[in-house]
Design an enzyme around this catalytic site. Sequence first.
Site, PDB file in Angstrom:
ATOM      1  CG  HIS A  56     -10.668  26.419  -5.255  1.00 58.77           C
ATOM      2  ND1 HIS A  56     -11.808  25.701  -5.560  1.00 58.77           N
ATOM      3  CD2 HIS A  56      -9.627  25.558  -5.451  1.00 58.77           C
ATOM      4  CE1 HIS A  56     -11.464  24.466  -5.913  1.00 58.77           C
ATOM      5  NE2 HIS A  56     -10.150  24.351  -5.854  1.00 58.77           N
ATOM      6  CG  HIS A 106      -7.708  24.639 -10.079  1.00 59.00           C
ATOM      7  ND1 HIS A 106      -7.165  23.433 -10.450  1.00 59.00           N
ATOM      8  CD2 HIS A 106      -8.451  24.401  -8.980  1.00 59.00           C
ATOM      9  CE1 HIS A 106      -7.576  22.500  -9.610  1.00 59.00           C
ATOM     10  NE2 HIS A 106      -8.349  23.054  -8.696  1.00 59.00           N
TER      11      HIS A 106
HETATM   12  P1  5GP Z   1      -9.622  20.896  -6.930  1.00 57.99           P
HETATM   13  O1  5GP Z   1     -10.306  19.923  -6.016  1.00 57.99           O
HETATM   14  O2  5GP Z   1      -8.856  20.193  -8.018  1.00 57.99           O
HETATM   15  O3  5GP Z   1      -8.828  21.927  -6.209  1.00 57.99           O
HETATM   16  O4  5GP Z   1     -10.777  21.712  -7.599  1.00 57.99           O
HETATM   17  C1  5GP Z   1     -11.400  21.350  -8.801  1.00 57.99           C
HETATM   18  C2  5GP Z   1     -12.691  22.073  -8.866  1.00 57.99           C
HETATM   19  O5  5GP Z   1     -13.179  22.007 -10.181  1.00 57.99           O
HETATM   20  C3  5GP Z   1     -13.795  21.469  -7.969  1.00 57.99           C
HETATM   21  O6  5GP Z   1     -14.206  22.421  -7.012  1.00 57.99           O
HETATM   22  C4  5GP Z   1     -14.908  21.093  -8.951  1.00 57.99           C
HETATM   23  O7  5GP Z   1     -16.191  21.348  -8.448  1.00 57.99           O
HETATM   24  C5  5GP Z   1     -14.580  21.940 -10.165  1.00 57.99           C
HETATM   25  N1  5GP Z   1     -14.970  21.369 -11.440  1.00 57.99           N
HETATM   26  C6  5GP Z   1     -14.718  20.102 -11.869  1.00 57.99           C
HETATM   27  N2  5GP Z   1     -15.189  19.934 -13.114  1.00 57.99           N
HETATM   28  C7  5GP Z   1     -15.751  21.121 -13.470  1.00 57.99           C
HETATM   29  C8  5GP Z   1     -16.410  21.552 -14.663  1.00 57.99           C
HETATM   30  O8  5GP Z   1     -16.582  20.837 -15.638  1.00 57.99           O
HETATM   31  N3  5GP Z   1     -16.857  22.846 -14.674  1.00 57.99           N
HETATM   32  C9  5GP Z   1     -16.692  23.682 -13.609  1.00 57.99           C
HETATM   33  N4  5GP Z   1     -17.157  24.917 -13.730  1.00 57.99           N
HETATM   34  N5  5GP Z   1     -16.061  23.293 -12.474  1.00 57.99           N
HETATM   35  C10 5GP Z   1     -15.604  22.027 -12.417  1.00 57.99           C
END
Ligand code: 5GP
Length: 116
Positions: free
Chosen positions: A104, A102
């Site tokens: 951001h 993903h």
């Molecule tokens: P990472 O840290 O893996 O780059 O980002 C994962 C992101 O997913 C985090 O910013 C977290 O807040 C978001 N996230 C985790 N679970 C959920 C969810 O169930 N729904 C949404 N909308 N965001 C989520």
Amino acid sequence: MSETIFSKIIRKEIPAEIVYENEAVLAFKDIRPQAPVHILIIPKIDELETIKDFQKDKHTSILSSLFEAANQIAKDLSISNEGYRLVINCGANGGQEVYHLHMHLLGGRKMNWPPG
Ligand code: 5GP
């Protein structure tokens, strides 16, 4: 790759605030926003856990779709002219929490550098 919470969001089995969707990608608001605009943009296919799994011959169109979506969403949410930040966290030291590739999209305020 094993299922993550994002697979359930893609299948609309759990709710998310979707801001953009096409055949290749889905984008929705992050549940714990770190900026006034914080959108997650994900490929719909469950194939890439992290960006280090990227292979040019298989995945170039997926990455193009993510960047294309990011720029379109930035325009739609009126942050395009002021600027924004695109982030892909990779692995433990990169701060990755969800192992479904993903991007951001962060904006609506001045971003700090270096990041934490
Ligand atoms: P990472 O840290 O893996 O780059 O980002 C994962 C992101 O997913 C985090 O910013 C977290 O807040 C978001 N996230 C985790 N679970 C959920 C969810 O169930 N729904 C949404 N909308 N965001 C989520």
